[in-house]
Design a protein around this motif. Sequence first.
Motif, PDB file in Angstrom:
ATOM      1  N   ALA A  17     -12.497   8.861   2.255  1.00  0.00           N
ATOM      2  CA  ALA A  17     -11.549   8.267   1.524  1.00  0.00           C
ATOM      3  C   ALA A  17     -11.340   6.984   2.033  1.00  0.00           C
ATOM      4  N   HIS A  20     -13.728   4.602   0.807  1.00  0.00           N
ATOM      5  CA  HIS A  20     -13.673   4.453  -0.714  1.00  0.00           C
ATOM      6  C   HIS A  20     -12.424   3.613  -1.031  1.00  0.00           C
ATOM      7  N   LEU A  21     -11.402   3.599  -0.241  1.00  0.00           N
ATOM      8  CA  LEU A  21     -10.264   2.608  -0.676  1.00  0.00           C
ATOM      9  C   LEU A  21     -10.662   1.290  -0.145  1.00  0.00           C
ATOM     10  N   ALA A  53      -1.463   7.461   1.838  1.00  0.00           N
ATOM     11  CA  ALA A  53      -2.560   8.257   1.118  1.00  0.00           C
ATOM     12  C   ALA A  53      -2.853   9.699   1.916  1.00  0.00           C
ATOM     13  N   VAL A  55      -5.097  12.906   2.092  1.00  0.00           N
ATOM     14  CA  VAL A  55      -6.747  13.126   1.844  1.00  0.00           C
ATOM     15  C   VAL A  55      -6.783  14.848   1.776  1.00  0.00           C
ATOM     16  N   GLU A  67      -6.374  18.710  -5.693  1.00  0.00           N
ATOM     17  CA  GLU A  67      -5.245  17.947  -6.215  1.00  0.00           C
ATOM     18  C   GLU A  67      -4.075  18.858  -6.056  1.00  0.00           C
ATOM     19  N   ASP A 100      -0.175   8.220  -2.731  1.00  0.00           N
ATOM     20  CA  ASP A 100      -1.667   8.370  -3.518  1.00  0.00           C
ATOM     21  C   ASP A 100      -2.479   9.692  -2.856  1.00  0.00           C
ATOM     22  N   ILE A 102      -5.939  11.437  -2.440  1.00  0.00           N
ATOM     23  CA  ILE A 102      -7.375  11.403  -2.609  1.00  0.00           C
ATOM     24  C   ILE A 102      -7.836  12.910  -2.485  1.00  0.00           C
ATOM     25  N   LEU A 115     -15.070  12.421  -5.469  1.00  0.00           N
ATOM     26  CA  LEU A 115     -13.740  11.969  -4.690  1.00  0.00           C
ATOM     27  C   LEU A 115     -12.907  11.602  -5.908  1.00  0.00           C
ATOM     28  N   ASN A 116     -11.764  12.024  -6.037  1.00  0.00           N
ATOM     29  CA  ASN A 116     -10.629  11.811  -7.198  1.00  0.00           C
ATOM     30  C   ASN A 116      -9.544  10.901  -6.535  1.00  0.00           C
ATOM     31  N   TRP A 117      -9.548   9.851  -6.755  1.00  0.00           N
ATOM     32  CA  TRP A 117      -8.416   8.996  -6.266  1.00  0.00           C
ATOM     33  C   TRP A 117      -7.100   8.868  -7.325  1.00  0.00           C
ATOM     34  N   ARG A 119      -3.683   7.319  -7.786  1.00  0.00           N
ATOM     35  CA  ARG A 119      -2.785   6.399  -7.341  1.00  0.00           C
ATOM     36  C   ARG A 119      -1.266   6.829  -7.882  1.00  0.00           C
TER      37      ARG A 119
END
Length: 124
Positions: A17, A20-21, A53, A55, A67, A100, A102, A115-117, A119
Motif C-alpha cells: 500500500a 502504491h501511494l 490510510a 490497509v 473493503e 482512505d 487500501i 489493490l483497491n485504493w 480515496r
Amino acid sequence: MTADSRQARGQAAEGWAQTHLEEHGLQLLVRNWRCRLGELDLVMLDGDTLVFAEVRYRRHAAWGGAESSVDSRKQRRIAAAAQVFLQTHPQWSRRPCRFDVIAISPGDQHLPVQLNWIRGAFEL
C-alpha cells in the motif's frame, strides 16, 4: 495460521500500500502510529491534505472482503486515533484531512495482489 504469519502478511500488505501511494505522489509521514485509542497504518501527505490510510488484507472474499471490514466501529476507532495524532502533532492540525482505505486481496499468477485504493472512504 499463526499470529506471526498474520503479522508478516499485514506488514507486507502495508508495504504494498505504501509503495502504491508513493507511486501516486503521496509522501509518508508515519507508519504504524499507535496511541491508547488505536493504530494508524499509514499517515501520508497528498499535496496539502493529510491522509489517514487504513490497509486491509483479506485472503478470501467471504463476509464482504477487505473493503467491508472497515465497518462503522473501525471507522470511529481510526478517527479517534487520528484526533489524538493531530493533538500530539499540532503542525499538521490545520491541514485538510482524508480517510482512505487500501483493500488488498490475493491476485493470480499474473498479478500477485489486487489493490483497491478508496480515496475518501469515509467521513466523520
